[in-house]
Design an enzyme around this catalytic site. Structure first.
Site, PDB file in Angstrom:
ATOM      1  N   ASN A   8       0.866  -1.170   0.000  1.00  0.00           N
ATOM      2  CA  ASN A   8       0.000   0.000   0.000  1.00  0.00           C
ATOM      3  C   ASN A   8       0.912   1.232   0.000  1.00  0.00           C
ATOM      4  O   ASN A   8       1.443   1.602   1.036  1.00  0.00           O
ATOM      5  CB  ASN A   8      -0.895  -0.028   1.253  1.00  0.00           C
ATOM      6  N   LYS A  10       0.102   4.192  -0.361  1.00  0.00           N
ATOM      7  CA  LYS A  10      -0.590   5.378   0.164  1.00  0.00           C
ATOM      8  C   LYS A  10      -0.356   6.565  -0.799  1.00  0.00           C
ATOM      9  O   LYS A  10      -0.208   6.347  -1.996  1.00  0.00           O
ATOM     10  CB  LYS A  10      -0.139   5.670   1.594  1.00  0.00           C
ATOM     11  N   HIS A  91      -9.626   0.731   4.718  1.00  0.00           N
ATOM     12  CA  HIS A  91      -8.369   1.018   5.415  1.00  0.00           C
ATOM     13  C   HIS A  91      -8.650   1.996   6.560  1.00  0.00           C
ATOM     14  O   HIS A  91      -9.495   2.881   6.423  1.00  0.00           O
ATOM     15  CB  HIS A  91      -7.354   1.612   4.434  1.00  0.00           C
ATOM     16  N   GLU A  93      -7.178   4.519   7.571  1.00  0.00           N
ATOM     17  CA  GLU A  93      -7.046   5.943   7.216  1.00  0.00           C
ATOM     18  C   GLU A  93      -8.303   6.432   6.492  1.00  0.00           C
ATOM     19  O   GLU A  93      -8.723   7.578   6.656  1.00  0.00           O
ATOM     20  CB  GLU A  93      -5.776   6.162   6.366  1.00  0.00           C
ATOM     21  N   GLU A 160      -5.481  -4.970  10.672  1.00  0.00           N
ATOM     22  CA  GLU A 160      -4.509  -3.901  10.889  1.00  0.00           C
ATOM     23  C   GLU A 160      -4.888  -3.125  12.147  1.00  0.00           C
ATOM     24  O   GLU A 160      -5.729  -2.215  12.076  1.00  0.00           O
ATOM     25  CB  GLU A 160      -4.503  -2.940   9.695  1.00  0.00           C
ATOM     26  N   GLY A 166       2.016   2.531  10.758  1.00  0.00           N
ATOM     27  CA  GLY A 166       2.916   3.673  10.584  1.00  0.00           C
ATOM     28  C   GLY A 166       3.592   4.136  11.862  1.00  0.00           C
ATOM     29  O   GLY A 166       4.205   5.192  11.896  1.00  0.00           O
ATOM     30  N   SER A 205       3.169  -1.745  10.489  1.00  0.00           N
ATOM     31  CA  SER A 205       4.619  -1.727  10.729  1.00  0.00           C
ATOM     32  C   SER A 205       5.292  -3.076  10.451  1.00  0.00           C
ATOM     33  O   SER A 205       6.198  -3.483  11.175  1.00  0.00           O
ATOM     34  CB  SER A 205       4.920  -1.259  12.153  1.00  0.00           C
TER      35      SER A 205
HETATM   36  P1  PGA Z   1       2.601   0.532   7.693  1.00  0.00           P
HETATM   37  O1  PGA Z   1       1.158   0.685   7.011  1.00  0.00           O
HETATM   38  O2  PGA Z   1       3.198  -0.737   7.170  1.00  0.00           O
HETATM   39  O3  PGA Z   1       3.355   1.761   7.263  1.00  0.00           O
HETATM   40  O4  PGA Z   1       2.385   0.477   9.162  1.00  0.00           O
HETATM   41  C1  PGA Z   1       0.337  -0.430   6.834  1.00  0.00           C
HETATM   42  C2  PGA Z   1      -0.961  -0.019   6.205  1.00  0.00           C
HETATM   43  O5  PGA Z   1      -1.440   1.096   6.482  1.00  0.00           O
HETATM   44  O6  PGA Z   1      -1.551  -0.768   5.421  1.00  0.00           O
END
Ligand code: PGA
Length: 241
Positions: A8, A10, A91, A93, A160, A166, A205
Site C-alpha cells: 500500500n 498510500k 483502510h 485511514e 490492521e 505507521g 509496521s
Molecule cells: P505501515 O502501514 O506498514 O506503514 O504500518 C500499513 C498499512 O497502512 O496498510
C-alpha cells in the site's frame, strides 16, 4: 498456499520514483503473491511496468457507484479497466480521516466483487479500544457489518490494528495471532467450507525483520505493507520471509 503480500503505497510516489522502485523490485527475489497498490493516477504507469511479471495490481480506494456526478471519485470498473485485480477497502485511514463507516465499507466491498475484483478488506481496533479490552468486539462488528452480502469466495482480509499502522509499534505475533484465529473462527460461522480459502493478512509496521515471526502464526497468511513497501529490498525481503 503462497503468502500474499500487498504493498500500500498510500499517497507516495512520482513517475520517476515509481519506475525506479518497480524496476528494482522486479529483479529481486520473491516467494509470495505480490500486489502493488499505487495512487490511482499512477495505475497506468504501474500496469505497464508490471506487464510480463506475475505481480498483480490493486487500487487503494473506490467509489461504489457505477458512474455519474461524483467529482474526484474513481469507480470499480475504471480500476478494472486499468488492470486492477484488487481493491483496498476500509483502510483505517479511510475510516478515520474520510469518515467511512461500516456501511460505506460494505457498499465498496460489494461493488468491488460485482465488478469481478477482489476486496482487500481492512479491519482493526484503535489503541483505546484495545486498552478497553474491546479489540475482538470491534473486529467482529467490522466483519459482520462490513461483509453483509459480501461473498467469502473472492475476499482477502487484512487485520490492521490502528495503533500499529505507521508507528513502528508492531503487534507481537501472539497478539496478532490471537485476532487472526478469532477472525478465522468468525469466518467459519459464516461459511465453514469457504472460511479456509480467505487469506487473512496482518498489517501495521511490517518490516523485513519482523515478517517471519508474524508469518509463523497459523492464521497469518501474508501482510499488507505500507512504509516498508516503498523500499524494494525491504519489500522483497518481506515477500521472502
Ligand atoms: P505501515 O502501514 O506498514 O506503514 O504500518 C500499513 C498499512 O497502512 O496498510
Amino acid at each position: 498456499m503462497k503468502r500474499f503480500v500487498a504493498a500500500n503505497w498510500k499517497m507516495n510516489g512520482s513517475l520517476a520514483a515509481n519506475e525506479e522502485l518497480l524496476r528494482a523490485l522486479i529483479e529481486l527475489p520473491n516467494a509470495a503473491e505480490q500486489v502493488i497498490c499505487p495512487p490511482a493516477v499512477y495505475l497506468s504507469q504501474v500496469s505497464e511496468l508490471l506487464s510480463g511479471t506475475d505481480i498483480a495490481m490493486g487500487i487503494q480506494n473506490v467509489d461504489w457507484h457505477e458512474s455519474g456526478a461524483f467529482t474526484g471519485e474513481v469507480s470499480t470498473m475504471m480500476a478494472k479497466d486499468l488492470g486492477c485485480r484488487y481493491v483496498i477497502v476500509g483502510h483505517s485511514e479511510r475510516r478515520t480521516l474520510f469518515d467511512e463507516d461500516d456501511a460505506a465499507c460494505c457498499e465498496k466491498a460489494r461493488a468491488t466483487q460485482s465488478a469481478g475484483l477482489t476486496p482487500i478488506f481492512c479491519i482493526g481496533e484503535s489503541k483505546a479500544e484495545r486498552d478497553a479490552g474491546k479489540a475482538l468486539d470491534v473486529v467482529k462488528r467490522q466483519l459482520v457489518a462490513g461483509l453483509d452480502g459480501v461473498s467469502l469466495q473472492d475476499l482477502v482480509l487484512a487485520y490492521e490494528p490502528v495503533w500499529a499502522i505507521g508507528t513502528g509499534d508492531t503487534a507481537s505475533p501472539e497478539q496478532a495471532g490471537e485476532v487472526h484465529d478469532y477472525i478465522r473462527r468468525e469466518l467459519e460461522n459464516i461459511d465453514k467450507s469457504l472460511a479456509q480459502t480467505v487469506r487473512i493478512l496482518y498489517g501495521g509496521s511490517v518490516k523485513a525483520d519482523n515478517a517471519a515471526s508474524l508469518f509463523a502464526m497459523e492464521n497469518i497468511d501474508g501482510a499488507l505493507v505500507g512504509g516498508a513497501s516503498l523500499n524494494a529490498k525491504e519489500f522483497s525481503a518481506i515477500c521472502c520471509a
